[in-house]
Design a protein around this motif. Structure first.
Motif, PDB file in Angstrom:
ATOM      1  N   GLY A 609       0.655  -1.161  -0.170  1.00 21.84           N
ATOM      2  CA  GLY A 609      -0.018   0.037   0.143  1.00 21.84           C
ATOM      3  C   GLY A 609       0.896   1.252  -0.051  1.00 21.84           C
ATOM      4  N   ASP A 610       2.088   1.146   0.139  1.00 25.78           N
ATOM      5  CA  ASP A 610       2.970   2.574   0.220  1.00 25.78           C
ATOM      6  C   ASP A 610       3.182   2.692  -1.420  1.00 25.78           C
ATOM      7  N   LEU A 611       2.716   2.171  -2.297  1.00 28.93           N
ATOM      8  CA  LEU A 611       2.909   2.492  -3.647  1.00 28.93           C
ATOM      9  C   LEU A 611       1.630   3.483  -3.903  1.00 28.93           C
ATOM     10  N   THR A 612       1.686   4.476  -3.414  1.00 23.86           N
ATOM     11  CA  THR A 612       0.631   5.489  -3.525  1.00 23.86           C
ATOM     12  C   THR A 612       0.398   6.165  -4.853  1.00 23.86           C
ATOM     13  N   GLN A 613       1.048   5.610  -5.844  1.00 25.70           N
ATOM     14  CA  GLN A 613       0.942   6.230  -7.286  1.00 25.70           C
ATOM     15  C   GLN A 613       0.412   5.182  -8.236  1.00 25.70           C
ATOM     16  N   LEU A 614       0.324   3.909  -7.485  1.00 22.65           N
ATOM     17  CA  LEU A 614       0.037   2.707  -8.425  1.00 22.65           C
ATOM     18  C   LEU A 614      -1.535   2.885  -9.104  1.00 22.65           C
ATOM     19  N   GLU A 615      -1.586   2.695 -10.260  1.00 28.33           N
ATOM     20  CA  GLU A 615      -2.705   2.839 -11.077  1.00 28.33           C
ATOM     21  C   GLU A 615      -3.488   1.300 -11.619  1.00 28.33           C
ATOM     22  N   GLU A 616      -2.392   0.543 -12.085  1.00 30.45           N
ATOM     23  CA  GLU A 616      -2.886  -0.620 -12.701  1.00 30.45           C
ATOM     24  C   GLU A 616      -2.081  -1.859 -11.927  1.00 30.45           C
ATOM     25  N   LEU A 617      -2.834  -2.947 -11.536  1.00 27.55           N
ATOM     26  CA  LEU A 617      -2.105  -4.029 -10.746  1.00 27.55           C
ATOM     27  C   LEU A 617      -2.581  -5.218 -11.383  1.00 27.55           C
ATOM     28  N   TYR A 618      -1.901  -5.940 -12.057  1.00 25.52           N
ATOM     29  CA  TYR A 618      -2.270  -7.271 -12.589  1.00 25.52           C
ATOM     30  C   TYR A 618      -1.730  -8.503 -11.988  1.00 25.52           C
ATOM     31  N   ALA A 619      -2.293  -9.266 -11.268  1.00 25.38           N
ATOM     32  CA  ALA A 619      -1.889 -10.295 -10.514  1.00 25.38           C
ATOM     33  C   ALA A 619      -2.600 -11.583 -10.765  1.00 25.38           C
ATOM     34  N   GLY A 620      -3.180 -11.765 -12.014  1.00 22.76           N
ATOM     35  CA  GLY A 620      -3.948 -13.092 -12.378  1.00 22.76           C
ATOM     36  C   GLY A 620      -2.950 -14.144 -12.556  1.00 22.76           C
ATOM     37  N   ASN A 621      -3.370 -15.265 -12.238  1.00 27.19           N
ATOM     38  CA  ASN A 621      -2.996 -16.578 -12.349  1.00 27.19           C
ATOM     39  C   ASN A 621      -1.664 -16.785 -11.583  1.00 27.19           C
ATOM     40  N   THR A 622      -1.683 -16.144 -10.325  1.00 26.99           N
ATOM     41  CA  THR A 622      -0.560 -16.463  -9.345  1.00 26.99           C
ATOM     42  C   THR A 622      -1.358 -17.116  -8.425  1.00 26.99           C
ATOM     43  N   ALA A 623      -0.201 -17.508  -7.391  1.00 26.91           N
ATOM     44  CA  ALA A 623      -0.439 -18.291  -6.244  1.00 26.91           C
ATOM     45  C   ALA A 623      -0.940 -17.445  -4.997  1.00 26.91           C
ATOM     46  N   ILE A 624      -1.541 -16.388  -5.289  1.00 26.87           N
ATOM     47  CA  ILE A 624      -1.925 -15.332  -3.935  1.00 26.87           C
ATOM     48  C   ILE A 624      -3.235 -15.761  -3.937  1.00 26.87           C
ATOM     49  N   TRP A 625      -3.493 -16.001  -2.675  1.00 28.72           N
ATOM     50  CA  TRP A 625      -5.078 -16.276  -2.301  1.00 28.72           C
ATOM     51  C   TRP A 625      -5.364 -15.259  -1.049  1.00 28.72           C
ATOM     52  N   GLN A 626      -4.480 -14.333  -0.661  1.00 27.85           N
ATOM     53  CA  GLN A 626      -4.698 -13.391   0.243  1.00 27.85           C
ATOM     54  C   GLN A 626      -4.166 -12.215   0.174  1.00 27.85           C
ATOM     55  N   LEU A 627      -4.902 -11.057   0.162  1.00 23.73           N
ATOM     56  CA  LEU A 627      -4.472  -9.776  -0.344  1.00 23.73           C
ATOM     57  C   LEU A 627      -4.053  -8.941   1.051  1.00 23.73           C
ATOM     58  N   PRO A 628      -2.929  -8.310   1.118  1.00 28.53           N
ATOM     59  CA  PRO A 628      -2.473  -7.306   2.212  1.00 28.53           C
ATOM     60  C   PRO A 628      -3.580  -6.439   2.633  1.00 28.53           C
TER      61      PRO A 628
END
Length: 982
Positions: A609-628
């Motif tokens: 969340g420190d990436l305060t300028q982030l506009e696009e986040l693509y995280a499909g088809n990863t092993a991530i099942w929990q978001l911070p």
């Protein structure tokens, strides 16, 4: 005929009368395919007339293309390139890699024979160009207009109409000249007679008037009289010599810039031309601006261009000294001149540049010793061609001139540069598609080299020692597939701005650390064996793009946090990547982060969340099942994709864990949210509704049974995808803003019924229907599920389905799409052609007529191949276009046209039935036509852009259609569609 001081039509002097003459030619063959030839001498205004006509009427055609500079482009790239360009522009498709011009000609005919197209072939000079580009009338659909401009009337024998562009009348010529000499419509009084003298010698030729006027701008009477005296010595047939007067006002550098462009660089990208010319010590940005002001150059689509006559004039000037002694010319590009110079082996200080045409490099290889006699040669361009090892054209080249500033040799067929070559003056080295194994066998100093491009050199196995090339700014080693060794000195290049090693598939390692303080773009995508990214040392805050997709990198060093200026970090499909360092959050300017396809990546850093300028986040088809939890701090996030394909392994019984308290936070900028395949259940969906700016929501392939009605709070939502949600029982209440709904087959009943509730919903697309398996039987009374779906739609009052208000943003058309391969039999007008065209019944329009029902079977779904493309681009769209026309040529009646969008969210290609309802007033709304004249329109046509259609059907809808369907089915409702299982 344009002048730089104005972009308005006041500078197109005389164009209206010429346009009228051209337009009159098409009335003779209205409705048929018409070939028109526009011819005249160079500079007379053929292209201007054709371009103006094209810009005026191109919107009236299914497809259009202005193919400029056919003569020049054919020489540079060949006919297949032009065929490819023509098809890709008209069909709006990617380049097709046509193998031969025979295949291209056949493809043009097959793909365009049902299309009404407008095509301009500009500056044709060879009958083969007409044969394989223009072909014959049956290559194009009815109503097509094909225009050819040429200097050679004899090439236009197969054309229906010819137009010879006349010279400008005396008053028109004076006006054109005045716009350029005085920047106003009429000359100053004291220059009027002198202006008339210049116009007399220009003979009404617009280009000559433009160039001469620009040359005389702001000059005194004495200079005018001197120029006129010189004009008296030339005749009309020597107009090129007249144009050379415009060079008199250039300084030495500006003249050299002009000659280099005329001889070598016409049609090249402006930025590339500036880089090359600056390597000679020129200030070419200024020089090019001066040449544009003097009407000697213009910029088109980012490329440096000039008129043919200007180019000829420049080339004539370069060869003007001792025409039969080419070693005295300043520039060489003709094969015979090159052969003469190299075989003569005579010392010359005149030659500054050489461009060797394709197939002529054997001359400079055979007699390379001649380079020792060219101390002033600064530019060498060799247009090589691919040769096989058993076809080597000659022994290895022995010499290259040491004074060279720029060397551009494609398909260089030797393993290294000549041993005796001293590259100390070289600024640019371009050797794409070369056979180089290494640049030099022995160390050499490239003190001035700033650009190194060895892309597609498949045999290159190592790079030079970069410490000997300290001034490099651009390194391009794209697709050097044998490259295994990068000299470690590359990491210490302080001046490199651009470094591209994309698709160096065998590259295994980079230097352990890099300190490249000027680097802005670093591309390592496709380096499939690269496992480790170097440590960052020092200040590299200028780096804005780091592209590491499809590499074997398993972890980034924590020092990447020093890359504080990065705006794009692309790690997609890094299948070995297991973690991101916490220091990624120090990239405070990062706007786009892509880790999609990183199948072993299980977590985001907690401080994401420190990436305060982030506009696009693509995280499909990863092993991530929990978001911070910190994800909620991304207040500028616009696109969030967490989609999962079926191949992604889930935790047993698990689903994506959304951040707690998400519902109480507003990601106010979020526009696109993709949670497809995330195994979401009912108790998680309520947290998705607090996004006031959301335009698109993809919830496909989830396991919830119902969606909460609070989804209607998404006041900006336009696209909703709930396909393949097999447990979903009912549609939720939707926001009134929704325009497109992608749903499962068993929800068809509810979806169609919703149309009257949601006035902006204009496209409903279903998946998993199998209409082709539901054949017509006697028991079904000739009906099918598809019939019943359309019945449900058509049985409603049409005014409740589409909205007739001309000032409303409510839908005025509606489309329904479902898989299938057969249209219902009750469509009265049917066709298996690429488009459907039929004559309407007499007095087909009455006060009970509502609109047109159109059905077609075509293949869709293949376009949906980029699941993270953002917003509606991820859907596969096409446009059905309808036309009402009059059979007779009545000038006061316009052709009535309307387009309707159809689309699917399917990831696989398959046949679809596309149904469209277009009310009559939807066409009238566009044209403003009085309904009283409507029965004079007797022809109906429907087509679909860029698709091959298997079957068409059209049915005219009247108010009593409800009775028709009631009689046909014996009921006013239909059986609910059963879910598919398994």
């Amino acid at each position: 005929m344009h002048h730089s001081v104005s972009a308005t039509e006041k500078c197109l002097v005389g164009i209206e009368s010429r346009m009228g003459e051209v337009e009159s030619l098409f009335k003779v063959r209205s409705g048929d395919v018409c070939f028109v030839g526009i011819w005249g001498i160079g500079g007379i205004g053929k292209t201007t007339v054709a371009r103006t006509f094209f810009d005026k009427i191109s919107c009236q055609f299914q497809g259009s293309c202005f193919l400029a500079n056919v003569r020049e482009e054919s020489k540079k790239h060949g006919l297949t390139y032009l065929q490819d360009t023509l098809l890709s522009r008209i069909l709006n498709e990617k380049r097709m890699n046509i193998a031969s011009f025979y295949e291209g000609a056949d493809m043009i005919k097959r793909r365009l024979c049902y299309w009404k197209v407008l095509i301009v072939f500009d500056d044709v000079d060879d009958e083969h160009q007409l044969e394989y580009l223009v072909g014959s009338h049956d290559w194009f659909g009815d109503g097509s207009i094909i225009i050819t401009t040429t200097r050679n009337q004899d090439l236009l024998r197969s054309h229906d109409q010819l137009y010879s562009v006349p010279e400008l009348a005396k008053d028109e010529a004076i006006e054109v000249f005045s716009w350029h000499a005085f920047q106003k419509q009429t000359p100053d009084k004291e220059f009027l007679e002198l202006s008339k003298s210049v116009v007399d010698y220009a003979k009404g030729l617009p280009l000559a008037l433009k160039v001469l006027g620009s040359f005389l701008y702001k000059r005194g009477v004495t200079e005018w009289r001197s120029a006129i005296d010189r004009l008296r010595d030339t005749g009309y047939e020597k107009i090129v010599k007249q144009l050379s007067l415009s060079l008199d006002g250039l300084n030495h550098e500006e003249k050299n810039v002009f000659l280099d462009i005329a001889c070598f660089f016409r049609g090249r990208k402006k930025d590339d031309v500036i880089t090359i010319l600056n390597s000679f010590g020129f200030r070419s940005e200024i020089g090019i601006d001066v040449l544009i002001q003097k009407s000697l150059l213009y910029i088109s689509e980012g490329k440096v261009e000039m008129h043919d006559l200007i180019e000829q004039m420049g080339q004539q000037v370069a060869r003007n000294v001792d025409h039969d002694k080419p070693w005295k010319h300043s520039r060489l590009w003709h094969e015979q001149d090159i052969k003469t110079v190299f075989s003569a082996d005579q010392r010359t200080e005149s030659i500054k540049g050489i461009m060797v045409p394709i197939g002529s490099d054997q001359h400079i290889c055979k007699w390379s010793k001649a380079f020792r006699n060219m101390p002033c040669l600064r530019l060498l361009i060799v247009k090589g061609e691919e040769v096989w090892h058993h076809d080597l054209i000659c022994d290895p080249i022995e010499y290259l001139p040491s004074n060279l500033k720029w060397l551009d040799w494609s398909y260089y067929s030797f393993e290294s540069l000549p041993a005796y070559y001293e590259p100390g003056n070289l600024v640019g080295l371009h050797m794409t598609f070369s056979s180089l194994v290494e640049v030099v066998k022995e160390p050499k100093a490239f003190d001035k080299l700033t650009v190194l491009n060895l892309s597609f050199s498949r045999n290159l196995i190592r790079t030079p020692n970069f410490s000997e090339i300290p001034n490099l700014q651009r390194i391009i080693l794209k697709s050097c597939v044998s490259l295994v060794e990068i000299h470690p000195s590359i990491g210490q290049l302080r001046k490199v701005i651009f470094l591209n090693m994309e698709n160096c598939k065998t590259l295994k390692s980079l230097p352990s650390s890099i300190q490249m303080e000027s680097l802005e773009i670093f591309n390592l995508s496709g380096c499939e064996k690269l496992e480790k990214f170097p440590e960052i040392q020092g200040n590299m805050e200028l780096l804005s793009e780091l592209l590491l997709a499809h590499t074997a990198i398993w972890e980034l060093p924590s020092s990447v946090g020093l890359l504080s200026g990065i705006s794009l970090l692309d790690l997609h499909s890094c299948k070995s990547l297991v973690r991101l360092p916490a220091s990624v959050s120090e990239m405070r300017k990062l706007k786009i982060l892509s880790v999609k396809g990183c199948s072993r990546l299980a977590n985001f850093p907690e401080n994401l969340g420190d990436l305060t300028q982030l506009e696009e986040l693509y995280a499909g088809n990863t092993a991530i099942w929990q978001l911070p939890d910190s994800l909620l701090n991304l207040s500028k996030l616009k696109v969030l994709s967490l989609r999962r394909s079926r191949k992604v392994k889930r935790q047993t019984g698990g689903s994506l864990m959304l951040p707690p308290f998400w519902e109480s936070h507003d990601l106010r900028e979020l526009k696109s949210l993709d949670l497809s395949g995330c195994n979401l259940s009912d108790n998680q969906t309520g947290a998705l509704m607090n996004f006031p700016s959301l335009l698109e929501l993809n919830l496909s392939r989830n396991k919830f049974i119902s969606l909460p009605d609070v989804i209607s709070r998404l006041s900006q939502l336009r696209y909703l995808n709930i396909t393949q949600c097999q447990e979903l029982k009912n549609l939720p209440r939707l926001p009134p803003s929704v325009e497109e709904l992608y749903a499962e087959d068993f929800l068809a009943n509810q979806s169609i019924a919703m149309l009257k509730m949601y006035h902006r919903l204009n496209l409903v697309s279903f998946t998993n229907y199998s209409f082709d398996q539901q054949s017509y039987t006697e028991e079904s009374n000739g009906s099918s599920v598809l019939d019943e779906i359309l019945y449900s739609f058509l049985s409603h009052n049409m005014d409740n389905v589409v909205h007739p208000s001309l000032n409303s943003d409510y839908r005025v058309t509606c489309s329904i799409i479902f898989p299938g391969c057969v249209i219902p039999m009750w469509f009265k007008h049917q066709s298996v052609e690429e488009k459907i065209l039929f004559e309407l019944p007499i007095n087909w329009y009455n006060d009970k007529f509502k609109g047109f029902a159109i059905c077609c079977v075509t293949r869709m779904g293949a376009g949906a191949c980029s699941p993270d493309s953002g917003l509606s681009e991820k859907y596969d769209y096409a446009f059905i276009k309808t036309k009402l026309a009059c059979k007779d040529d009545l000038e006061d009646l316009k052709v009535l046209e309307k387009e309707c969008k159809v689309g699917t969210a399917s990831r696989t290609s398959g046949l679809c039935v596309c149904f469209v309802y277009i009310p009559l007033y939807a066409s009238l709304q566009v044209s403003g036509t009085d309904v009283g004249n409507i029965n004079q329109y007797s022809l109906f046509e429907a087509s679909i852009h860029g698709r091959i259609v298997r079957q068409w059907g059209v049915h005219l809808i009247y108010e009593d259609e409800r009775t028709f369907f009631a009689k046909k089915y014996g009921r006013l409702g239909f059986t609910p569609i059963k879910r598919k299982r398994g």
